[in-house]
Structure formats: structure tokens, C-alpha cells
Design an enzyme around this catalytic site. Structure first.
Site, PDB file in Angstrom:
ATOM      1  N   ASP A   1       0.833  -1.193   0.000  1.00 57.88           N
ATOM      2  CA  ASP A   1       0.000   0.000   0.000  1.00 57.88           C
ATOM      3  C   ASP A   1       0.877   1.256   0.000  1.00 57.88           C
ATOM      4  O   ASP A   1       2.010   1.242   0.488  1.00 57.88           O
ATOM      5  CB  ASP A   1      -0.890   0.036   1.238  1.00 57.88           C
ATOM      6  CG  ASP A   1      -1.845  -1.134   1.314  1.00 57.88           C
ATOM      7  OD1 ASP A   1      -2.269  -1.622   0.257  1.00 57.88           O
ATOM      8  OD2 ASP A   1      -2.174  -1.553   2.447  1.00 57.88           O
TER       9      ASP A   1
ATOM     10  N   ASP B   1      -0.753  -2.363  -4.249  1.00 59.40           N
ATOM     11  CA  ASP B   1      -2.052  -2.712  -3.672  1.00 59.40           C
ATOM     12  C   ASP B   1      -2.876  -1.437  -3.527  1.00 59.40           C
ATOM     13  O   ASP B   1      -3.123  -0.760  -4.516  1.00 59.40           O
ATOM     14  CB  ASP B   1      -1.859  -3.443  -2.344  1.00 59.40           C
ATOM     15  CG  ASP B   1      -3.112  -4.182  -1.893  1.00 59.40           C
ATOM     16  OD1 ASP B   1      -4.142  -4.121  -2.592  1.00 59.40           O
ATOM     17  OD2 ASP B   1      -3.071  -4.813  -0.829  1.00 59.40           O
TER      18      ASP B   1
ATOM     19  N   ASP C   1      -5.643   2.642   2.181  1.00 59.54           N
ATOM     20  CA  ASP C   1      -6.535   1.642   2.772  1.00 59.54           C
ATOM     21  C   ASP C   1      -6.779   1.993   4.232  1.00 59.54           C
ATOM     22  O   ASP C   1      -5.834   2.293   4.975  1.00 59.54           O
ATOM     23  CB  ASP C   1      -5.929   0.242   2.671  1.00 59.54           C
ATOM     24  CG  ASP C   1      -6.021  -0.340   1.260  1.00 59.54           C
ATOM     25  OD1 ASP C   1      -6.566   0.343   0.372  1.00 59.54           O
ATOM     26  OD2 ASP C   1      -5.552  -1.476   1.064  1.00 59.54           O
TER      27      ASP C   1
ATOM     28  N   ARG D   1     -12.462   1.004  -6.605  1.00 63.53           N
ATOM     29  CA  ARG D   1     -12.387   1.265  -5.164  1.00 63.53           C
ATOM     30  C   ARG D   1     -12.143   2.752  -4.885  1.00 63.53           C
ATOM     31  O   ARG D   1     -11.154   3.136  -4.300  1.00 63.53           O
ATOM     32  CB  ARG D   1     -11.283   0.428  -4.499  1.00 63.53           C
ATOM     33  CG  ARG D   1     -11.503  -1.065  -4.584  1.00 63.53           C
ATOM     34  CD  ARG D   1     -10.439  -1.820  -3.801  1.00 63.53           C
ATOM     35  NE  ARG D   1     -10.642  -3.258  -3.880  1.00 63.53           N
ATOM     36  CZ  ARG D   1      -9.848  -4.167  -3.309  1.00 63.53           C
ATOM     37  NH1 ARG D   1      -8.802  -3.767  -2.606  1.00 63.53           N
ATOM     38  NH2 ARG D   1     -10.103  -5.449  -3.434  1.00 63.53           N
TER      39      ARG D   1
END
Length: 343
Positions: A156, A179, A183, A236
């Protein structure tokens, strides 16, 4: 064809005694980059969990990191610090898969328009532990990250986890992570993600990591996403589980496979956004249990589907005050003000 999708039905406000209403500095209609907020707004501004808004390293020493060793030392120190980043700093992979922990009470801010973190990412939070279902005393909190380009992480770019709270991620540029870009998961709370540019990235914003994680996430994951530029970031933007309220307003979506997905009974308020060439702007029937979404005053242009709406959601104004730009202004205001070099 230009399609306006709105839902102007008044929604019931849910009063939460533990959370005080906070008046915040917001970007007013017609705002320019010169009016960028100097204090946290949205959920990061709320007084809760023993924290009066998000102040980062205010009151601590101001230090400047020009190399990797300095940067990693400063962000891990226990005391409040304002960590200025100058130039490009490479984050090593080592034994951490390139993820490096940030301690509480930190402001990490780039100097000028060319401050960059490359090759790795930042973790905000204690190690993941399914057995912990209430906020621990040592939960990481009170962190500001601004005016940085983050790119090329092997995991991330920013990971927020394990009941971390009061985080403000503002005016950054995110790209090319393996990724997530940002997040937020495992019971984290009171976070604002604002005025960032996301591009050349696939899985952008995850909010709530797993369909089976309700024990940590239900009643938490309160996050504001506003004035972000989703510049071809594929999916996302965000993808939400459990969180309520999740407030997504005045963002500019351009050429994405989907915008916002709400699942596992998450509650999302989607308002004043502009969607251009987005296959699915907003979804509640995605995977797992259905989510909830209220849509109002959004503009959809060359989109293949309408915003899916379902149920009612706790109003963000229950927690904080805010002002909206008109959705029609968003394609001009957001690209001009989002990203680095504008604060």
C-alpha cells in the site's frame, strides 16, 4: 448525454452522545487553491476518543528529512513532530514489504512541489490482530500527511489500521502502488481524505478490509472523502464495508470502472460529485451483503449506469458542519486544487 441524479429527501439525523458537533474550516463555493484549509475538516475535525480534532505534530519541533535514515527516524519517534520532507526519499523494502510505521502526533508534509516518497509506503496503526475488538489505549492517532507524492510502493501507499483515529490525508499525489493507495480498515475512525489526486493506480481506496470483520468495524470507519481527483484510477474509489457515516462529496471522477461501492450494510452519503465516463458511479449490490447509499445532487456524464440507492444513512451533519461546491463546478475546481504544490 448529461444526466443529473439526485435524492433530496430529508434523512433522519441520529444523535450520538459521545460525539460532539465540530465546526470546521471548509472550502467554500468558488474556492481556489489559495483557500486550501489549514486545519483538518470532515471527520478528522470531530472531537472524540479523547482527541480534539486532528493537529498532528503541532507544538512539537519542526525537523527536515532529506534522506531515508532521517525520515524513518523522525516518523517513529514518540514525541510530537512536524516532519518536513525535502526532495525524493526512497523507502526500503527490507523485511517489512516496504511498509514503515508512523507514530502518533506527527505531521508529515512535503516542502514545495517536488517532495516524494518512492518504493514503499506508510503504515498507521498497531499490527493486525483479530482478537482486539475495542480501541486499545495505545491506538495510533493524530496524524497529518500533506503535500507529498507517494509512488511505486510494493504494497500500500498508505495503510491505516487497528483502531487508528484522527488522521488527515490532504493534498497528496498517489500513483503506481502494488495494492491500495489509501486503505483504512480494522476499526479505524475519524479520518478525512481530501484534495488528493489518484492516478495510474488500480485498487485505490479500501474502507473495511473483509466481509467477516464486523466485530472491529461496525460503528466505526467514519471517513470523509472530499475534493479528490480520481484521474483514471480504476476501482475502489472507495470500496466500503460496514462504515457509517461515510461521506463522499465534491469529488471528480474521470474514466473509472466504478466510483463508490457500499456493502455489508455500510452507509454512504454521496453528494455533489461529478462523474465523467464512469461505468458504475455508485453501487450497493456489489459483493457480500447489500450496502446503503443516499445520492443527491451528483452529475453523471457519459456513464453507463445510474447511482444505486438504498435505505437511509446517518447524516454527516450530525458530526460536523460543511459547505458544498456545486457539482457543476467540480471539474474545474478539483483538478486545479488537488494534489501537491497547492498549499
Amino acid at each position: 448525454m448529461r444526466t443529473l441524479v439526485g435524492n433530496t429527501r430529508a434523512l433522519p439525523k441520529v444523535v450520538t452522545a459521545a460525539v460532539m458537533l465540530a465546526t470546521t474550516l471548509v472550502v467554500l463555493p468558488g474556492a481556489t487553491p489559495a483557500l486550501a484549509a489549514t486545519t483538518a475538516d470532515g471527520f478528522a475535525s470531530v472531537t472524540a476518543l479523547g482527541q480534539q480534532g486532528t493537529t498532528g505534530g503541532a507544538g512539537g519541533a519542526v525537523v527536515t528529512a532529506t534522506n531515508t535514515a532521517q525520515f524513518l527516524d523522525y516518523i517513529a519517534r514518540p514525541e510530537p513532530l512536524v516532519v518536513q520532507v525535502k526532495g525524493t526519499i526512497t523507502l526500503p523494502t527490507g523485511t517489512t514489504d516496504g511498509m514503515h510505521k508512523v507514530a502518533s502526533d506527527k505531521t508529515i508534509i512535503g516542502l514545495g512541489a517536488d517532495a516524494r516518497l518512492v518504493g514503499g509506503g506508510l503504515t498507521i496503526g498497531q499490527p493486525a490482530d483479530d482478537r482486539v475488538t475495542t480501541p486499545p489505549a495505545n491506538a495510533v492517532h493524530n496524524i497529518i500527511i500533506r503535500n507529498l507524492a507517494l509512488t511505486g510502493a510494493t504494497d500500500d501507499l498508505i495503510n491505516v489500521q487497528m483502531f487508528s483515529h484522527h488522521i488527515w490525508i490532504d493534498h497528496n499525489d498517489f500513483s503506481n502502488g502494488d495494492d491500495g493507495a489509501v486503505d483504512i480498515k480494522r476499526g479505524s475512525d475519524f479520518v478525512t481524505v481530501s484534495w488528493n489526486r489518484f492516478h495510474d493506480h488500480d485498487k485505490t481506496l479500501l474502507l473495511g478490509h473483509d466481509d467477516d470483520n464486523g466485530a472491529q468495524d461496525i460503528g466505526r470507519l467514519r471517513v470523509t472523502y472530499h475534493h479528490n481527483y480520481f484521474d483514471g484510477s480504476d476501482q475502489r474509489n472507495p470500496r466500503v464495508r460496514f462504515g457509517e457515516s461515510v461521506h463522499v462529496y465534491n469529488n471528480y471522477y474521470r474514466d473509472n470502472s466504478y466510483g463508490v461501492a457500499s456493502a455489508m450494510n455500510a452507509g454512504v452519503v454521496l453528494e455533489g460529485n461529478y462523474f465523467f465516463s464512469v461505468n458504475n458511479p455508485g453501487r450497493v449490490d456489489f459483493s457480500g451483503d447489500l450496502g446503503r447509499m443516499v445520492s443527491r445532487d451528483n452529475i453523471l456524464v457519459e456513464c453507463n449506469h445510474q447511482v444505486e440507492v438504498r435505505g437511509s444513512v446517518v447524516e454527516p451533519r450530525t458530526y460536523y458542519a460543511y459547505s458544498l461546491n456545486r457539482a457543476a463546478e467540480v471539474p474545474t475546481i478539483v483538478p486545479a486544487g488537488a494534489g501537491t504544490g497547492r498549499i
